[in-house]
Design an enzyme around this catalytic site. Structure first.
Site, PDB file in Angstrom:
ATOM      1  CG  HIS A  29     -20.523 -54.123-111.531  1.00  0.00           C
ATOM      2  ND1 HIS A  29     -20.964 -53.036-110.763  1.00  0.00           N
ATOM      3  CD2 HIS A  29     -20.987 -53.635-112.747  1.00  0.00           C
ATOM      4  CE1 HIS A  29     -21.646 -52.282-111.295  1.00  0.00           C
ATOM      5  NE2 HIS A  29     -21.631 -52.502-112.789  1.00  0.00           N
ATOM      6  CG  HIS A 276     -21.192 -51.980-106.456  1.00  0.00           C
ATOM      7  ND1 HIS A 276     -21.723 -51.786-107.573  1.00  0.00           N
ATOM      8  CD2 HIS A 276     -22.241 -52.473-105.613  1.00  0.00           C
ATOM      9  CE1 HIS A 276     -22.856 -52.298-107.672  1.00  0.00           C
ATOM     10  NE2 HIS A 276     -23.151 -52.767-106.536  1.00  0.00           N
ATOM     11  CD  GLU A 428     -50.883 -51.393-112.598  1.00  0.00           C
ATOM     12  OE1 GLU A 428     -52.108 -51.268-112.396  1.00  0.00           O
ATOM     13  OE2 GLU A 428     -50.109 -51.395-111.862  1.00  0.00           O
ATOM     14  CG  HIS A 489     -57.312 -43.339-115.048  1.00  0.00           C
ATOM     15  ND1 HIS A 489     -57.009 -42.569-114.276  1.00  0.00           N
ATOM     16  CD2 HIS A 489     -57.606 -44.605-114.684  1.00  0.00           C
ATOM     17  CE1 HIS A 489     -56.882 -43.315-113.021  1.00  0.00           C
ATOM     18  NE2 HIS A 489     -57.447 -44.567-113.427  1.00  0.00           N
TER      19      HIS A 489
END
Length: 692
Positions: A29, A276, A428, A489
């Site tokens: 890049h 890019h 998290e 869960h």
């Protein structure tokens, strides 16, 4: 040569080294290094408190290249800045990144890999590439800097107060983890943190307005950040003024919005997504060098005076700062010997003497404790003697039992920088990345949540393993045993997923004493992360006078109970909450004249690292009748039970209900284990059970 001339020469050297490296590798890049060379130059040569001759100086400023695709920018900078190579903790009189390394960009054996990797070369503060990880990890680094200052600075001894700079892209700020981390940093008022945002309006697909049109500055102001804007990335004076604004702000982190033109200088590709993710090509490379006033046929050119310029600015400044700090630390060591001894242990990744002396031994108890509960007790017993154990949960401390209750633990906040209890909120992913930043700074961090939410954390967990950082993940509610919360869960495939991360130790202890021994092993291991997978429901505390010592956890697996004479007909292998089912099934089989060995296998990774003789002593190859028992999917178990082995566990998702009923419904019972053992011996068949 005039000051402005040597400055521009240095900036163009960064650009051309980057372009040449990408061109020779025929991949990479180039556009971002071409645009951001003035930014890197200004941070490093004018502001960074960093000694190139001592790259791991603990009080150094940190520079994180969060946009890791611009790796050649960092490699060029490290080379020109004269960063010294470090091996086995010893600084060598040779460059961390040589010109030959740059010539071999992205080639096997070169430290100049596709994206920067921690440990490959001094000066690379962390492994970056997955966007958002660098900025999120920088939050942990900034927190650590504040924590060290609060805990270890003393009157007349300001040893710590370093800043953390993270160079980031649109992609870093688009990723959800970036916003999570920014929210935490703003809430905590981390004024030693500066994100430098390359606002170039381009991503791989095209202009950012294809999918990104928000007001970034307004968002960050809303998150509690100081925001400054530099309209032209080539304006070194404006960049320096913005960095001064950061240093002058003492109650907020700073976002520097820098407007740049990707591929700056390229006549035909500047400002386009074409530059890019692909080399310029030979013709465009020559035209670009011409635009810089650079010899078109020269590759990897470092003009006379450039290295000397960096040595006179960054090098001289860093050398003096480091010398002053070292002299101050020598006085500190004489005045505050215990604090200095702690710091030396932290820097050496060592633990205090007697750190594990208060780890409890749990008596046999048929009712027992949930392993999340025994974990909380052991965690606090260890924290008493390990002052740099620091961590918390993603808004789940009461459920995860991760709150430190030892004396002077405190709560890290904008008002208390020395607190050991961290509050990550419902974030998290950034919690895991923040823990990486804390670990990279020398602390022993832990982060807690429900096991199922490792789905949100895995990219950061993977990086902790790649970087060999000793992060502890305290993961509770480990199976269908959590019951009523239902299948959303109830993790069933997560053990297999975490075990699939190379270098991550996954512990699923079967009783309170296995929890204690898991902590003993995890914290004694300084170069790899660990996942401690714990139950919501109670587990019987096994009678160790009738069972193998829990110290066997350190070897990953051991014989818990054996057949008479050590000659089993069948081997029952269990982990976690299912270990006691194996014990019960062994008794049922014995009543029918069948002899079983029970093997506890809490950590596969450690067991696989044992020598063949030990592994065979636990799982004798001649005993092919084997049953594995785990309230998760079978994936991975065949290496221990063979393709013809029997498995008692899950084949699909769980259900909502009391955990006892769920274990019955899915056939995870002692009776089922005994039936499978008999079937493995050809002495019966197993009834069909409800599948997930």
């Amino acid at each position: 040569m005039m000051k402005d001339d040597i400055q521009q020469l240095a900036i163009n050297t960064i650009r051309t080294l980057s372009m040449d490296g990408v061109q020779k590798a025929n991949s990479g890049h180039p556009g971002t290094p071409m645009a951001l060379a003035p930014v890197a130059y200004t941070v490093w040569n004018r502001r960074l408190r960093y000694d190139p001759e001592h790259p791991w100086w603990p009080a150094r400023d940190r520079f994180v290249l969060s946009c890791g695709h611009a790796s050649m920018l960092l490699y060029s900078m490290l080379h020109l800045a004269g960063i010294k190579k470090v091996e086995h903790g010893r600084t060598l009189d040779e460059p961390s990144i040589s010109l030959e390394d740059i010539r071999n960009f992205r080639q096997l054996g070169s430290p100049c890999v596709g994206h920067p990797e921690y440990g490959e070369a001094a000066g690379i503060e962390m492994t970056t590439g997955p966007l958002g990880q660098g900025v999120a990890t920088s939050v942990g680094m900034a927190m650590a800097g504040q924590w060290f200052a609060a805990r270890y600075n003393q009157p007349g001894f300001d040893l710590f107060g370093y800043d953390v700079y993270a160079l980031c892209s649109d992609g870093d700020l688009m990723e959800g983890i970036g916003c999570e981390a920014a929210s935490v940093a703003g809430h905590l008022k981390l004024s030693n943190l500066c994100w430098i945002y390359d606002d170039n309006g381009i991503t791989i697909e095209g202009r950012t307005d294809l999918a990104f049109s928000e007001d970034v500055a307004a968002r960050f102001r809303g998150l509690g950040w100081n925001v400054v804007t530099v309209e032209d990335a080539n304006d070194v004076a404006a960049l320096d003024a913005a960095l001064a604004s950061f240093r002058a702000c003492h109650d907020q982190p700073t976002l520097m919005v820098v407007r740049s033109v990707i591929g700056y200088g390229s006549p035909n590709k500047a400002g386009s997504h074409d530059v890019h993710g692909a080399p310029l090509g030979d013709a465009e490379l020559r035209l670009t060098k011409r635009a810089y006033g650079w010899p078109e046929d020269q590759q990897f050119l470092v003009p006379d005076g450039v290295r000397e310029h960096f040595a006179e600015c960054l090098g001289a400044r860093g050398r003096q700062l480091h010398a002053d700090w070292s002299a101050k630390f020598a006085l500190y060591e004489a005045t505050h010997p215990q604090l200095a001894a702690d710091l030396k242990r932290i820097w050496a990744r060592e633990l205090p003497d007697g750190w594990d002396r208060d780890i409890p031994v749990f008596p046999a108890d048929a009712k027992g404790l949930a392993s999340r509960v025994s974990s909380g007790q052991v965690l606090n017993a260890v924290a008493k003697n390990l002052p740099w154990l620091i961590g918390g949960s993603a808004d789940l401390a009461p459920s995860n039992n991760t709150l430190l209750k030892v004396e002077n633990a405190g709560h890290f906040s904008a008002q208390d920088r020395g607190g050991r209890n961290l509050h990550f909120g419902v974030r998290e992913h950034s919690m895991a990345a923040t823990c990486n930043g804390l670990a990279l700074s020398g602390l022993r961090p832990y982060g807690g949540t429900f096991f199922v939410f490792t789905d949100y954390m895995r990219p950061s967990m993977r990086l902790s393993a790649m970087m060999h950082q000793s992060v502890l993940y305290v993961l509770t509610h480990d199976s269908i045993g959590l019951g009523e919360d239902g299948p959303t869960h109830q993790p069933v495939e997560h053990l297999a997923a975490c075990r699939g991360i190379p270098g991550l130790m996954v512990f699923r202890p079967g009783d309170a004493n296995e929890v204690a021994e898991s902590y003993r092993k995890i914290l004694a291991t300084a170069d790899r992360p660990a996942a401690l997978v714990l139950t919501r429901q109670n587990l019987p505390t096994l009678d160790r006078s009738q069972c193998g010592a829990a110290a066997g956890v350190a070897r990953g697996g051991y014989v818990l109970q054996d057949a008479p004479g050590g000659r089993p007909d069948v081997i029952l292998i269990g982990t976690g909450s299912e270990l006691s089912l194996c014990v019960e099934a062994r008794e049922k089989l014995a009543a029918e004249g069948l002899q079983a060995r029970v093997v506890s296998l809490p950590c596969w990774e450690l067991f696989d690292e044992q020598d063949e003789a030990y592994r065979d002593s636990v799982l004798p190859p001649k005993v092919t009748a084997r049953v594995a028992v785990e309230a998760g999917i079978r994936q991975g178990w065949d290496r221990y039970i063979g393709s013809g082995g029997r498995f008692v566990g899950m084949t699909g998702f769980g259900a909502s209900g009391p955990f006892q009923q769920l274990y019955e419904r899915f056939g995870i019972t002692a009776a089922r284990v005994a039936d499978e053992a008999k079937a493995a011996l050809g002495k019966g068949s197993c009834p069909q059970v409800q599948r997930g």
